[in-house]
Design a protein around this motif. Structure first.
Motif, PDB file in Angstrom:
ATOM      1  N   MET A 193      18.807   5.561 -33.737  1.00 45.24           N
ATOM      2  CA  MET A 193      18.592   4.840 -34.899  1.00 45.24           C
ATOM      3  C   MET A 193      17.494   3.863 -34.759  1.00 45.24           C
ATOM      4  O   MET A 193      17.224   3.631 -33.739  1.00 45.24           O
ATOM      5  CB  MET A 193      19.891   4.439 -35.290  1.00 45.24           C
ATOM      6  CG  MET A 193      21.162   4.912 -35.393  1.00 45.24           C
ATOM      7  SD  MET A 193      21.183   6.531 -36.237  1.00 45.24           S
ATOM      8  CE  MET A 193      21.491   5.908 -37.757  1.00 45.24           C
ATOM      9  N   THR A 199      21.101   1.376 -39.202  1.00 48.56           N
ATOM     10  CA  THR A 199      21.836   2.386 -40.047  1.00 48.56           C
ATOM     11  C   THR A 199      20.982   3.308 -40.339  1.00 48.56           C
ATOM     12  O   THR A 199      21.266   4.420 -40.928  1.00 48.56           O
ATOM     13  CB  THR A 199      22.833   1.772 -41.343  1.00 48.56           C
ATOM     14  OG1 THR A 199      21.494   1.023 -41.956  1.00 48.56           O
ATOM     15  CG2 THR A 199      23.555   0.632 -40.759  1.00 48.56           C
ATOM     16  N   PRO A 241      31.554   3.439 -33.885  1.00 50.84           N
ATOM     17  CA  PRO A 241      30.775   4.304 -34.478  1.00 50.84           C
ATOM     18  C   PRO A 241      31.051   4.170 -35.935  1.00 50.84           C
ATOM     19  O   PRO A 241      29.938   4.515 -36.738  1.00 50.84           O
ATOM     20  CB  PRO A 241      30.852   5.866 -33.662  1.00 50.84           C
ATOM     21  CG  PRO A 241      32.167   5.785 -33.131  1.00 50.84           C
ATOM     22  CD  PRO A 241      32.423   4.091 -32.660  1.00 50.84           C
ATOM     23  N   ASP A 244      29.517  -0.056 -39.499  1.00 54.14           N
ATOM     24  CA  ASP A 244      28.091  -0.385 -39.714  1.00 54.14           C
ATOM     25  C   ASP A 244      27.627  -1.735 -39.193  1.00 54.14           C
ATOM     26  O   ASP A 244      26.549  -1.954 -38.921  1.00 54.14           O
ATOM     27  CB  ASP A 244      27.678  -0.286 -41.293  1.00 54.14           C
ATOM     28  CG  ASP A 244      27.478   1.195 -41.576  1.00 54.14           C
ATOM     29  OD1 ASP A 244      27.425   2.042 -40.841  1.00 54.14           O
ATOM     30  OD2 ASP A 244      27.386   1.364 -42.793  1.00 54.14           O
ATOM     31  N   ALA A 247      26.310  -1.393 -35.846  1.00 55.18           N
ATOM     32  CA  ALA A 247      25.216  -0.370 -35.745  1.00 55.18           C
ATOM     33  C   ALA A 247      24.196  -0.584 -34.790  1.00 55.18           C
ATOM     34  O   ALA A 247      23.795   0.426 -33.958  1.00 55.18           O
ATOM     35  CB  ALA A 247      24.544  -0.153 -37.120  1.00 55.18           C
ATOM     36  N   ASN A 250      25.934  -0.058 -31.461  1.00 52.37           N
ATOM     37  CA  ASN A 250      26.173   1.305 -31.070  1.00 52.37           C
ATOM     38  C   ASN A 250      24.891   1.964 -30.610  1.00 52.37           C
ATOM     39  O   ASN A 250      25.225   2.991 -29.746  1.00 52.37           O
ATOM     40  CB  ASN A 250      26.565   1.955 -32.382  1.00 52.37           C
ATOM     41  CG  ASN A 250      27.984   1.393 -32.788  1.00 52.37           C
ATOM     42  OD1 ASN A 250      28.868   0.716 -31.892  1.00 52.37           O
ATOM     43  ND2 ASN A 250      28.450   1.399 -34.122  1.00 52.37           N
ATOM     44  N   ASN A 251      23.939   1.742 -31.458  1.00 53.26           N
ATOM     45  CA  ASN A 251      22.687   2.484 -31.072  1.00 53.26           C
ATOM     46  C   ASN A 251      22.203   2.324 -29.570  1.00 53.26           C
ATOM     47  O   ASN A 251      21.954   3.050 -29.033  1.00 53.26           O
ATOM     48  CB  ASN A 251      21.370   1.894 -32.025  1.00 53.26           C
ATOM     49  CG  ASN A 251      20.395   2.835 -32.059  1.00 53.26           C
ATOM     50  OD1 ASN A 251      20.381   4.143 -31.742  1.00 53.26           O
ATOM     51  ND2 ASN A 251      19.145   2.189 -32.207  1.00 53.26           N
TER      52      ASN A 251
END
Ligand code: TRP
Length: 339
Positions: A193, A199, A241, A244, A247, A250-251
Motif C-alpha cells: 500500500m 488504505t 488487516p 483501517d 493500515a 499492516n502495510n
C-alpha cells in the motif's frame, strides 16, 4: 517419441506498462513471483507500451522507461534464456487482433470497467477512445499466445473476465479459436500500500513521491520514505488487516514479511513491544538489502544497450511467430482473404 509422453508446459503471459518507475509494490506483487514461475511454465513477459499511450507520455521518457523496465525484469531474475521478453509495439499482431476484437466487444461491457471509470476521472481532459478500448487490447495480448494463465493483481481481474467473455463469444461464433485463459492470483504476492495513504494501493503514478518506493530510488531515499511512512498513534505493533486505522502498520508488516519470507503475524510477534521507530528502521534495512543486488545487476545491464537490443529483438521474433498463428486463424474465420 518418449518426449510426447510428457505434457507440454502451460503458457503464461503477463506484462507491465512502462509508465513510471517500477515500485516495490510491482516487484513484491508481481515480478518477484514471475521469477519462480519460469521453470514450470513457458513464460512470455512484455513491456506494454501500446497501453501506456492511453495516458499522455513524453516520447523520450517512454523510450527510456521501456528499456529500463526490460533491464529491471532481467535484474530481478527473469532469465531471457528461459522466458520470452519483448516490447508490445514490436509485434504488430497486438494492434491487429485488437481491431478485430473491438468488433466483438460491446460498449456496455467497456463502460462497466472500473479502471476506465477511474482513469477517466483522473484524466478528465483526455478521455480518449484508446482508454475506453484498453481492455480489448489487453484481451488481444493474452489471446494471441493461446495463454493458459495470466498472473495479475486483484485489480486486473476484471480485465481477465472481459477477455474470457470476448474469447468465449468469438469461439461460440467460429469454433475453438482461442484458449480461454485464467487469471492467476499469486498467493505469495504481497499487496503493498501507499506509504502516505496506506488504505490505497502503492502506485507508480502517485503524484506524491513519498507514497511509493521506486526500485530506482537512492538507498537513503528509500530508508527515509519508510521511516516517514504514515502509521498511527496507538504505538502497538499488531497485524489487524481489517482495521483501517492500523493500515500503515499492516502495510509495513506485509512488506517486512515479503522481504523475509515470513508472515505479517510472525513479524508482528518478532517486534512485539518495540517502538515504531525501531521497527521502521528494521524494515528500511530489509528493503534496502533486498533491492541492493537487483540494483547492482540493473546498473550493469542498463549500460549494455547492445545486449538489451538483442534480447528484445529475439523476444519480438518469437512473440511474432506465435502470435501470427492465432491472427491468421482469426482473419480466416472472420472472412479476410489470407494469401
Ligand atoms: N493492464 C495491466 C496493468 O496495468 C498491464 C497489461 C496490459 C497486462 N496487457 C496485459 C497484464 C496482458 C497482463 C496481461 O497492470
Amino acid at each position: 517419441m518418449e518426449q510426447n509422453l510428457t505434457e507440454p508446459k502451460k503458457r503464461i503471459f503477463s506484462g507491465v506498462q512502462p509508465s513510471g518507475n517500477i515500485t516495490l509494490g510491482n516487484y513484491l506483487g508481481a515480478i518477484k513471483n514471475w521469477v519462480s514461475l519460469q521453470d514450470d511454465y513457458e513464460c512470455i513477459f512484455a513491456m506494454m507500451d501500446l497501453h501506456t499511450i492511453t495516458v499522455r507520455q513524453t516520447p523520450a521518457e517512454l523510450r527510456k522507461r521501456t528499456l529500463e523496465l526490460l533491464a529491471l525484469y532481467i535484474a530481478c531474475g527473469i532469465d531471457p534464456q528461459k522466458s520470452t521478453l519483448f516490447i508490445q509495439s514490436h509485434n504488430s499482431a497486438h494492434a491487429e487482433l485488437a481491431w478485430v476484437l473491438n468488433c466483438y466487444t460491446y460498449m456496455g461491457e467497456l463502460q462497466r470497467m472500473t479502471q476506465f471509470k477511474d482513469k477517466s476521472s483522473r484524466h478528465a481532459d483526455n478521455i480518449n477512445a484508446g482508454l475506453f478500448t484498453y481492455p480489448v487490447l489487453m484481451a488481444s495480448d493474452i489471446l494471441l499466445y493461446q495463454t493458459d494463465l495470466v498472473p495479475v493483481g486483484k485489480d486486473q481481474m476484471q480485465h481477465i473476465e472481459i477477455c474470457r467473455d470476448v474469447a468465449q463469444r468469438f469461439n461460440g461464433l467460429y469454433g475453438d479459436v482461442f484458449k480461454i485463459p485464467e487469471g492467476l492470483l499469486v498467493k505469495s504476492g504481497a499487496k503493498v500500500m501507499s506509504l502516505t495513504e496506506p488504505t490505497k494501493k502503492m502506485s507508480k503514478s502517485d503524484p506524491n513521491p513519498k507514497a511509493f518506493i521506486s526500485m530506482m530510488d537512492d538507498f537513503n531515499v528509500i530508508a527515509k520514505k519508510i521511516k516517514s511512512a504514515v502509521t498511527d498513534s496507538e504505538g502497538v505493533i499488531e497485524f489487524r488487516p481489517e482495521d483501517d486505522a492500523k493500515a500503515g502498520i499492516n502495510n509495513l508488516l506485509t512488506i517486512m514479511a515479503a522481504m523475509t519470507g515470513s508472515t505479517p503475524e510472525t513479524v508482528a510477534k518478532d517486534f512485539e513491544g518495540q517502538g515504531y521507530g525501531t521497527f521502521k528502521g528494521a524494515v528500511a534495512d530489509a528493503v534496502v538489502e533486498a533491492i541492493r543486488p537487483i540494483r547492482e545487476e540493473y546498473d550493469r545491464i542498463i549500460k549494455d544497450k547492445a545486449y538489451l537490443q538483442s534480447i528484445y529483438t529475439s523476444g519480438a521474433e518469437n512473440a511474432y511467430r506465435i502470435a501470427q498463428r492465432t491472427l491468421k486463424k482469426v482473419y480466416k474465420k472472420v472472412g479476410f482473404i489470407i494469401e
